[in-house]
Design a protein around this motif. Structure first.
Motif, PDB file in Angstrom:
ATOM      1  N   ALA A 243      60.991 -66.242 -28.012  1.00 21.74           N
ATOM      2  CA  ALA A 243      60.399 -67.250 -28.891  1.00 21.74           C
ATOM      3  C   ALA A 243      61.322 -68.455 -29.079  1.00 21.74           C
ATOM      4  N   LYS A 244      62.616 -68.228 -29.111  1.00 23.09           N
ATOM      5  CA  LYS A 244      63.546 -69.325 -29.429  1.00 23.09           C
ATOM      6  C   LYS A 244      64.155 -69.998 -28.202  1.00 23.09           C
ATOM      7  N   GLU A 245      64.065 -69.365 -27.029  1.00 24.84           N
ATOM      8  CA  GLU A 245      64.709 -69.925 -25.836  1.00 24.84           C
ATOM      9  C   GLU A 245      63.678 -70.589 -24.931  1.00 24.84           C
ATOM     10  N   PRO A 246      63.694 -71.918 -24.823  1.00 22.21           N
ATOM     11  CA  PRO A 246      62.675 -72.616 -24.023  1.00 22.21           C
ATOM     12  C   PRO A 246      62.764 -72.316 -22.530  1.00 22.21           C
ATOM     13  N   ARG A 247      63.915 -71.876 -22.051  1.00 18.74           N
ATOM     14  CA  ARG A 247      64.035 -71.585 -20.613  1.00 18.74           C
ATOM     15  C   ARG A 247      63.409 -70.235 -20.246  1.00 18.74           C
ATOM     16  N   LEU A 248      63.157 -69.396 -21.234  1.00 18.12           N
ATOM     17  CA  LEU A 248      62.404 -68.163 -20.983  1.00 18.12           C
ATOM     18  C   LEU A 248      60.925 -68.510 -21.091  1.00 18.12           C
ATOM     19  N   VAL A 249      60.251 -68.559 -19.968  1.00 14.19           N
ATOM     20  CA  VAL A 249      58.869 -69.035 -19.995  1.00 14.19           C
ATOM     21  C   VAL A 249      58.019 -68.092 -20.830  1.00 14.19           C
ATOM     22  N   LYS A 250      57.087 -68.675 -21.559  1.00 11.95           N
ATOM     23  CA  LYS A 250      56.236 -67.891 -22.465  1.00 11.95           C
ATOM     24  C   LYS A 250      55.105 -67.248 -21.669  1.00 11.95           C
ATOM     25  N   TYR A 251      55.507 -66.235 -20.926  1.00  6.20           N
ATOM     26  CA  TYR A 251      54.602 -65.553 -19.993  1.00  6.20           C
ATOM     27  C   TYR A 251      55.010 -64.088 -19.965  1.00  6.20           C
ATOM     28  N   ILE A 252      54.051 -63.210 -20.208  1.00  7.41           N
ATOM     29  CA  ILE A 252      54.330 -61.776 -20.187  1.00  7.41           C
ATOM     30  C   ILE A 252      53.310 -61.085 -19.285  1.00  7.41           C
ATOM     31  N   ASP A 253      53.833 -60.411 -18.279  1.00  4.56           N
ATOM     32  CA  ASP A 253      53.011 -59.608 -17.375  1.00  4.56           C
ATOM     33  C   ASP A 253      53.214 -58.151 -17.770  1.00  4.56           C
ATOM     34  N   MET A 254      52.190 -57.536 -18.373  1.00  3.09           N
ATOM     35  CA  MET A 254      52.310 -56.181 -18.891  1.00  3.09           C
ATOM     36  C   MET A 254      51.099 -55.369 -18.448  1.00  3.09           C
ATOM     37  N   PRO A 255      51.206 -54.642 -17.349  1.00  2.64           N
ATOM     38  CA  PRO A 255      50.084 -53.807 -16.906  1.00  2.64           C
ATOM     39  C   PRO A 255      49.801 -52.698 -17.915  1.00  2.64           C
ATOM     40  N   ILE A 256      48.630 -52.724 -18.541  1.00  2.00           N
ATOM     41  CA  ILE A 256      48.307 -51.715 -19.553  1.00  2.00           C
ATOM     42  C   ILE A 256      47.560 -50.527 -18.944  1.00  2.00           C
ATOM     43  N   GLN A 257      46.848 -50.755 -17.847  1.00  2.00           N
ATOM     44  CA  GLN A 257      46.061 -49.758 -17.114  1.00  2.00           C
ATOM     45  C   GLN A 257      44.825 -49.276 -17.875  1.00  2.00           C
ATOM     46  N   HIS A 258      44.974 -48.950 -19.160  1.00  2.00           N
ATOM     47  CA  HIS A 258      43.814 -48.523 -19.939  1.00  2.00           C
ATOM     48  C   HIS A 258      44.158 -48.624 -21.415  1.00  2.00           C
ATOM     49  N   SER A 259      43.171 -48.303 -22.281  1.00  2.00           N
ATOM     50  CA  SER A 259      43.421 -48.366 -23.716  1.00  2.00           C
ATOM     51  C   SER A 259      42.914 -47.139 -24.469  1.00  2.00           C
ATOM     52  N   LYS A 286      54.152 -63.367 -32.584  1.00  2.00           N
ATOM     53  CA  LYS A 286      55.491 -63.919 -32.386  1.00  2.00           C
ATOM     54  C   LYS A 286      55.522 -65.038 -31.349  1.00  2.00           C
ATOM     55  N   LEU A 287      54.603 -64.977 -30.382  1.00  2.00           N
ATOM     56  CA  LEU A 287      54.561 -65.972 -29.309  1.00  2.00           C
ATOM     57  C   LEU A 287      53.143 -66.536 -29.227  1.00  2.00           C
ATOM     58  N   PRO A 288      52.769 -67.395 -30.151  1.00  2.00           N
ATOM     59  CA  PRO A 288      51.378 -67.867 -30.192  1.00  2.00           C
ATOM     60  C   PRO A 288      50.946 -68.629 -28.945  1.00  2.00           C
ATOM     61  N   ASP A 289      51.896 -69.189 -28.189  1.00  2.00           N
ATOM     62  CA  ASP A 289      51.549 -69.940 -26.980  1.00  2.00           C
ATOM     63  C   ASP A 289      51.724 -69.110 -25.706  1.00  2.00           C
ATOM     64  N   VAL A 290      51.900 -67.811 -25.855  1.00  2.00           N
ATOM     65  CA  VAL A 290      52.188 -66.976 -24.694  1.00  2.00           C
ATOM     66  C   VAL A 290      50.983 -66.865 -23.775  1.00  2.00           C
ATOM     67  N   THR A 291      51.273 -66.729 -22.493  1.00  2.00           N
ATOM     68  CA  THR A 291      50.265 -66.365 -21.509  1.00  2.00           C
ATOM     69  C   THR A 291      50.434 -64.891 -21.201  1.00  2.00           C
ATOM     70  N   LEU A 292      49.373 -64.129 -21.390  1.00  2.00           N
ATOM     71  CA  LEU A 292      49.406 -62.687 -21.151  1.00  2.00           C
ATOM     72  C   LEU A 292      48.658 -62.341 -19.864  1.00  2.00           C
ATOM     73  N   ARG A 293      49.342 -61.597 -19.019  1.00  2.00           N
ATOM     74  CA  ARG A 293      48.706 -61.077 -17.796  1.00  2.00           C
ATOM     75  C   ARG A 293      48.734 -59.559 -17.841  1.00  2.00           C
ATOM     76  N   THR A 294      47.682 -58.918 -17.335  1.00  2.00           N
ATOM     77  CA  THR A 294      47.675 -57.460 -17.270  1.00  2.00           C
ATOM     78  C   THR A 294      46.894 -56.993 -16.054  1.00  2.00           C
ATOM     79  N   THR A 295      47.006 -55.696 -15.782  1.00  2.00           N
ATOM     80  CA  THR A 295      46.129 -55.047 -14.813  1.00  2.00           C
ATOM     81  C   THR A 295      45.539 -53.802 -15.463  1.00  2.00           C
TER      82      THR A 295
END
Length: 438
Positions: A243-259, A286-295
């Motif tokens: 959240a505080k470091e601009p060089r860490l891109v606000k992008y999270i790839d988290m494969p959840i597979q199921h729920s 915590k990261l309102p501008d985050v891009t979330l990717r999943t499979t």
């Protein structure tokens, strides 16, 4: 007269982790006097780096090997490496005798030893620079660990790659600095389970957060991206740093597979429906501008209509920016093959479920594209758009290389590998049309 250098042609298949293996292997070969060629017919050696994860990948790899066998000239040598070779090496050697050298997943020095080629005196092949095979001079993957300690019921990776072995933070920082010196502007951290980095060592100062802090302190690489997060190992410290470091891109790839709890339990995913929802909601907070990717994986044995509806409810709540879906593929040697009490899902039902997810995601992508028109975004220019009405192709912070959406630059001059501000003037699902701003 100078000695002619032997030429090698590389065919790489599979994931980014497999790509890094190929890059390291080619780096070894360059170190002992090889040079690369872009044309198979001009090569002395042809290297096919294979994938063996699921049935479709296995078929693609075998077809790639057979294609090179068919075109192989009398004096050419054919090398096969990678996951397929590791998993089915003995069987393949009998079936495809035209291959001259077989090696599995990358082990420093192994292939050259099989080829009878000596390393230079005092050389440590594990420390050699690798050749970037990604096609972009400003992007590189940083593989932070090998193997996986998760034993998900559908996955053959632990059988192929073994348990997790994390690279030391010092070695990763050294490699990142070497990449930066080569002009890399974006590194993407990869592993089978990125958020578990270092935890198998059970030492203080060896987590993913510690690695990120070291990379931020020791390099000036503008974009640091991470793929393959496992939900159970995401903590507040990691999210707060992002959240505080601009060089860490606000992008999270988290494969959840199921729920669904029953499916997660059968998959051996080691987290619950509620825990998954809690971590996703926390990320959005915590990261309102985050891009979330999943499979997601549908059609796993025992999955009911109610289980699938639970998954759809989660997708509709979280609204992942990027989503990939797969139908279950049985793989020999995986835990699910011993779960005889689980009823198989009819393939047509599984396909219908995947189609429903895809249709929902496409509607969401169309809606998001429309909402982007008129906004200003930061774009990295990846390549010139030759023979096109556009000037460049690129990406925003919310798009990972090779997997996500692209940006098409309609107007404006720039240089490949630079970051530019751009105005979105039009959009379609999975692509933005922009004009570069001065």
């Amino acid at each position: 007269m100078p000695t002619r250098k032997p030429k090698i042609f590389v065919v790489h298949l599979g994931c980014s982790k497999n790509q890094v293996d190929a890059e390291r292997l080619v780096g070894e070969m360059l170190n002992v006097g090889f040079e690369t060629t872009e044309t198979a017919s001009k090569a002395d050696y042809i290297l096919v780096n294979t994938c063996g994860f699921i049935e479709a990948a296995k078929e693609e790899s075998i077809n790639a090997i057979l294609a090179q066998v068919k075109g192989k000239k009398a004096k050419q040598k054919l090398i096969v490496t990678g996951c397929l070779s590791k998993r089915y090496g003995e069987e393949l050697e009998k079936e495809i005798p035209e291959v001259d050298f077989w090696a599995g997943t990358y082990q420093p020095g192994e292939l050259l030893a099989k080829m009878g080629i000596d390393q230079p005196a005092g050389c440590n092949p594990a420390k050699l620079p690798r050749l970037n095979l990604g096609g972009l001079p400003h992007h590189a993957y940083l593989k932070i660990a090998e193997g996986c300690n998760r034993r998900c019921a559908y996955c053959a990776i632990p059988n192929i790659r073994g348990l997790q072995k994390s690279t030391s933070i010092a070695d990763l920082v050294k490699e990142a600095k070497e990449l930066e010196a080569q002009g890399i502007k974006e590194i993407t951290l990869i592993a089978q389970d990125t958020t578990f980095f270092g935890r198998e060592k059970k030492k203080e100062g060896e987590t993913l957060t510690d690695l990120l802090k070291a990379l931020l302190a020791e390099t000036n690489i503008p974009w640091i991206r991470m793929l393959y997060w496992y939900p159970a190992f995401i903590d507040d410290e990691l999210l707060d740093l992002m959240a505080k470091e601009p060089r860490l891109v606000k992008y999270i790839d988290m494969p959840i597979q199921h729920s669904s709890d029953p499916v997660l339990k059968n998959m051996l995913r080691k987290y619950t429906r509620q825990e998954l929802r809690d971590i996703l909601r926390k990320i959005r907070t915590k990261l309102p501008d985050v891009t979330l990717r999943t499979t997601v994986l549908v059609g796993f044995p025992g999955e009911t209509h109610e289980d699938f509806e639970d998954l759809m409810d989660l997708l509709q709540e979280i609204k992942f920016e990027h989503l990939g879906g797969f139908v279950f593929s049985p793989e020999e040697g995986t835990p699910v093959m011993t779960m005889k009490k689980l009823a198989p899902v009819d393939e047509s039902d599984a396909r219908a479920r995947l189609d429903a997810i895809t249709d929902f995601q496409e509607e969401l992508a169309a809606q998001r594209a429309e909402e982007m028109i008129g906004k200003t975004v930061t774009v990295i220019l990846d390549e010139e758009a030759e023979e096109s009405e556009y000037h460049f192709y690129g990406r925003t912070e919310g798009n990972s290389l090779d997997t996500d959406d692209i940006v098409k630059v309609l107007e404006g001059d720039g240089e490949v590998g630079t970051f530019r501000q751009a105005l979105v003037v039009d959009a379609e699902p999975h692509e933005l049309i922009v004009k570069l701003l001065d």
